[in-house]
Scaffold this motif. Sequence first.
Motif, PDB file in Angstrom:
ATOM      1  N   ASP A  26      45.989  32.531  21.052  1.00  0.00           N
ATOM      2  CA  ASP A  26      45.147  31.216  21.545  1.00  0.00           C
ATOM      3  C   ASP A  26      45.619  31.170  23.011  1.00  0.00           C
ATOM      4  N   GLU A  27      47.016  31.180  23.068  1.00  0.00           N
ATOM      5  CA  GLU A  27      47.423  30.888  24.526  1.00  0.00           C
ATOM      6  C   GLU A  27      47.027  32.181  25.315  1.00  0.00           C
ATOM      7  N   ALA A  28      47.181  33.262  24.843  1.00  0.00           N
ATOM      8  CA  ALA A  28      46.766  34.559  25.639  1.00  0.00           C
ATOM      9  C   ALA A  28      45.472  34.489  25.889  1.00  0.00           C
ATOM     10  N   VAL A  29      44.712  34.171  25.345  1.00  0.00           N
ATOM     11  CA  VAL A  29      43.151  34.121  25.539  1.00  0.00           C
ATOM     12  C   VAL A  29      43.045  33.202  26.585  1.00  0.00           C
ATOM     13  N   ALA A  30      43.621  31.960  26.615  1.00  0.00           N
ATOM     14  CA  ALA A  30      43.595  30.857  27.394  1.00  0.00           C
ATOM     15  C   ALA A  30      44.030  31.293  29.089  1.00  0.00           C
ATOM     16  N   GLN A  31      45.143  32.475  29.000  1.00  0.00           N
ATOM     17  CA  GLN A  31      45.531  32.930  30.148  1.00  0.00           C
ATOM     18  C   GLN A  31      44.340  33.623  30.887  1.00  0.00           C
ATOM     19  N   VAL A  32      43.648  34.385  30.009  1.00  0.00           N
ATOM     20  CA  VAL A  32      42.424  35.300  30.437  1.00  0.00           C
ATOM     21  C   VAL A  32      41.444  34.496  31.091  1.00  0.00           C
ATOM     22  N   ARG A  33      41.145  33.294  30.217  1.00  0.00           N
ATOM     23  CA  ARG A  33      39.967  32.264  30.651  1.00  0.00           C
ATOM     24  C   ARG A  33      40.580  31.560  32.298  1.00  0.00           C
ATOM     25  N   ASP A  34      41.998  31.306  32.426  1.00  0.00           N
ATOM     26  CA  ASP A  34      42.409  30.662  33.561  1.00  0.00           C
ATOM     27  C   ASP A  34      42.323  31.832  34.898  1.00  0.00           C
ATOM     28  N   LEU A  35      42.423  32.993  34.221  1.00  0.00           N
ATOM     29  CA  LEU A  35      42.357  34.048  35.303  1.00  0.00           C
ATOM     30  C   LEU A  35      41.096  34.174  35.703  1.00  0.00           C
ATOM     31  N   ILE A  36      40.030  34.253  34.934  1.00  0.00           N
ATOM     32  CA  ILE A  36      38.745  34.232  35.258  1.00  0.00           C
ATOM     33  C   ILE A  36      38.301  33.042  36.179  1.00  0.00           C
ATOM     34  N   ARG A  37      38.474  31.871  35.756  1.00  0.00           N
ATOM     35  CA  ARG A  37      38.199  30.656  36.724  1.00  0.00           C
ATOM     36  C   ARG A  37      38.772  30.925  37.934  1.00  0.00           C
ATOM     37  N   SER A  38      40.131  31.211  38.096  1.00  0.00           N
ATOM     38  CA  SER A  38      40.791  31.371  39.536  1.00  0.00           C
ATOM     39  C   SER A  38      39.933  32.318  40.339  1.00  0.00           C
ATOM     40  N   VAL A  39      39.325  33.191  39.621  1.00  0.00           N
ATOM     41  CA  VAL A  39      38.761  34.409  40.598  1.00  0.00           C
ATOM     42  C   VAL A  39      37.348  33.678  40.769  1.00  0.00           C
ATOM     43  N   GLU A  40      36.839  32.864  40.206  1.00  0.00           N
ATOM     44  CA  GLU A  40      35.255  32.324  40.393  1.00  0.00           C
ATOM     45  C   GLU A  40      35.790  31.351  41.369  1.00  0.00           C
ATOM     46  N   ALA A  41      36.713  30.795  41.485  1.00  0.00           N
ATOM     47  CA  ALA A  41      37.066  29.505  42.478  1.00  0.00           C
ATOM     48  C   ALA A  41      37.462  30.483  43.679  1.00  0.00           C
ATOM     49  N   SER A  42      38.123  31.561  43.627  1.00  0.00           N
ATOM     50  CA  SER A  42      38.491  32.297  44.915  1.00  0.00           C
ATOM     51  C   SER A  42      38.330  33.771  44.741  1.00  0.00           C
ATOM     52  N   PRO A  43      37.405  34.478  44.896  1.00  0.00           N
ATOM     53  CA  PRO A  43      37.354  35.737  44.681  1.00  0.00           C
ATOM     54  C   PRO A  43      38.408  36.704  45.302  1.00  0.00           C
ATOM     55  N   LEU A  44      38.652  37.839  44.728  1.00  0.00           N
ATOM     56  CA  LEU A  44      39.913  38.489  45.082  1.00  0.00           C
ATOM     57  C   LEU A  44      39.332  39.900  46.054  1.00  0.00           C
ATOM     58  N   THR A  45      40.081  40.431  46.782  1.00  0.00           N
ATOM     59  CA  THR A  45      39.916  41.419  47.388  1.00  0.00           C
ATOM     60  C   THR A  45      40.634  42.719  47.099  1.00  0.00           C
ATOM     61  N   ALA A  46      39.874  43.899  46.478  1.00  0.00           N
ATOM     62  CA  ALA A  46      40.493  45.198  46.301  1.00  0.00           C
ATOM     63  C   ALA A  46      41.000  45.924  47.187  1.00  0.00           C
ATOM     64  N   GLN A  47      41.777  47.115  47.005  1.00  0.00           N
ATOM     65  CA  GLN A  47      42.649  47.777  47.981  1.00  0.00           C
ATOM     66  C   GLN A  47      41.707  48.613  48.728  1.00  0.00           C
ATOM     67  N   ASP A  48      40.426  48.840  48.420  1.00  0.00           N
ATOM     68  CA  ASP A  48      39.284  49.189  49.624  1.00  0.00           C
ATOM     69  C   ASP A  48      38.737  48.491  50.202  1.00  0.00           C
ATOM     70  N   GLY A  49      39.092  47.062  50.120  1.00  0.00           N
ATOM     71  CA  GLY A  49      38.395  46.033  50.944  1.00  0.00           C
ATOM     72  C   GLY A  49      37.253  45.296  50.628  1.00  0.00           C
ATOM     73  N   ARG A  50      36.591  45.908  49.197  1.00  0.00           N
ATOM     74  CA  ARG A  50      35.544  45.052  48.707  1.00  0.00           C
ATOM     75  C   ARG A  50      36.008  43.794  47.925  1.00  0.00           C
ATOM     76  N   LEU A  51      35.087  42.912  48.199  1.00  0.00           N
ATOM     77  CA  LEU A  51      35.303  41.850  47.550  1.00  0.00           C
ATOM     78  C   LEU A  51      34.759  41.740  46.006  1.00  0.00           C
ATOM     79  N   VAL A  52      35.612  40.929  45.162  1.00  0.00           N
ATOM     80  CA  VAL A  52      35.273  41.033  43.744  1.00  0.00           C
ATOM     81  C   VAL A  52      35.046  39.516  43.528  1.00  0.00           C
TER      82      VAL A  52
END
Length: 506
Positions: free
Chosen positions: A288-314
């Motif tokens: 349960d805690e590990a699944v919650a960590q995945v959900r938190d990661l997804i929500r953090s990307v929703e709030a602030s998209p990440l940038t990959a090494q080739d410069g593309r926004l994710v």
Amino acid sequence: MPRSRRSTGRALIAGAAALAALLAGCSAPASTGQATADVTGEVAEGLRPYYEQQVHWKRCEGRFECADIEVPMDYADPGGKRIKIAAIRTTGGSQGSILVNPGGPGASGYDFVRDGVDVMTTDKLRGSYSIVGFDPRGIKRSAPVTCLTDKEQDAAREESYDIDSDQGIAQAVKDATELGAKCAEKTGPVLGHVDTLSATKDLDILRAALGQAKLDYLGWSYGTFLGAQYAELFPERVGRLVLDGALDPALDSQAVTLGQAKGFEQALRSYVESCLAGSGCPLSGSADEAVAQVRDLIRSVEASPLTAQDGRLVPVNTFVSGLITPLYDEANWPALTLALTSALQGDPTQMLWLADQNAQRDPDGHYTGNTTFAFTAVNCLDYPMASDLPTMRKEAAELEQASPTFGRYLAYGGTTCENWPYKPVRKPAPVKAEGAAPIVVIGTTGDPATPYAWAESLADQLSSASLVTFKGEGHTAYRSGANSCIKDAVDNYFVDGKVPADGTKC
């Protein structure tokens, strides 16, 4: 490769899997390749030239043969414009031909046979039959749905929407409307005729072009939908049909999405449990805690998209697409572990690579297929979808309750089709195929993309179905290297006419 429903983001993909036991059965009617009977049968007025066309197979792609088969663009006007269906086949085998469809909608059956026939079929099957792949109408080589340039598709995949606001949904509808207009402009009128019913009628012309009085067919995922529709439309022409990873044709769009949301939620938990039990897992604590960590990661990307090494926004939808992709097959779980490890450190490059596999983007930035656009075009014709905001909000809440991790990102599919250039031509309905020869339906208990309950439902609907159950994880069950129980069930059915007993479990 079968795909799941899409949301305001991008479509998702699939793979395959398997594991073990033994079975029994009766005999299917004999099915021979070059039929001695009339292969045309009764056809609608104006279609006879298509059924009687001379097809010229030529050596291609090294060890294969290729041909183009003409079909009417619009079956209501068979004397009008013609389109060509690209086909490829293996040579050899004395029992005729098996047509195959790997899923989608939008996957290339041509590429599937050229690149994967040795993996997805067994030596026994290829030794007995010619395996025939084809690009269904609207896909890659067969009057393809064409919408965006490579750069435009890159830009579209970097878009994100505030789905909690009415303005965000309105922007998603606006962008989808513009996409539809571009698809209509670049594709032409065939865009209104890439529905599954039309593709099913093409399948019967392909059968006749192969010189067979009855259709022998192997379909995975969406390919089961195509095969089931064929049995409903042409029950008297059913030879030996195997439908692996079944779609339930009676379900509406929301029910399909709900089933997949629950399936991927369970697949994530199965992955997490395996990850925690091994070494090098970036997650910690209980499942349960590990699944919650995945959900938190997804929500953090929703709030602030990440940038990959080739410069593309994710943005979040691209990120979720990458996360879901390896959940189709437990053999790909190590790739998800690597992607999560990097993403938790702020680098989404590996997750973007997984999403690129889904989107058919190569390292040079070229999209090698049109699966994303064909997927949209076919589904907008096949499924009426609610597009009023109150209904979409209600459906989104149902999805998030069913799948707290993924439901939010599978919602609002109605935004895509609300202003699509062509209206739906099909209403979901059960199939019976009264009078058809025995049909084998295969369901996998841990299948995230086509939940096992759908196979049970399809087998119940079809008047002559035999249900085979694979107890295991992953999407679809039959392939070379799969468990011997499933392989034997399919191979013995096709080659020897031995129908597996209904209720067989592997």
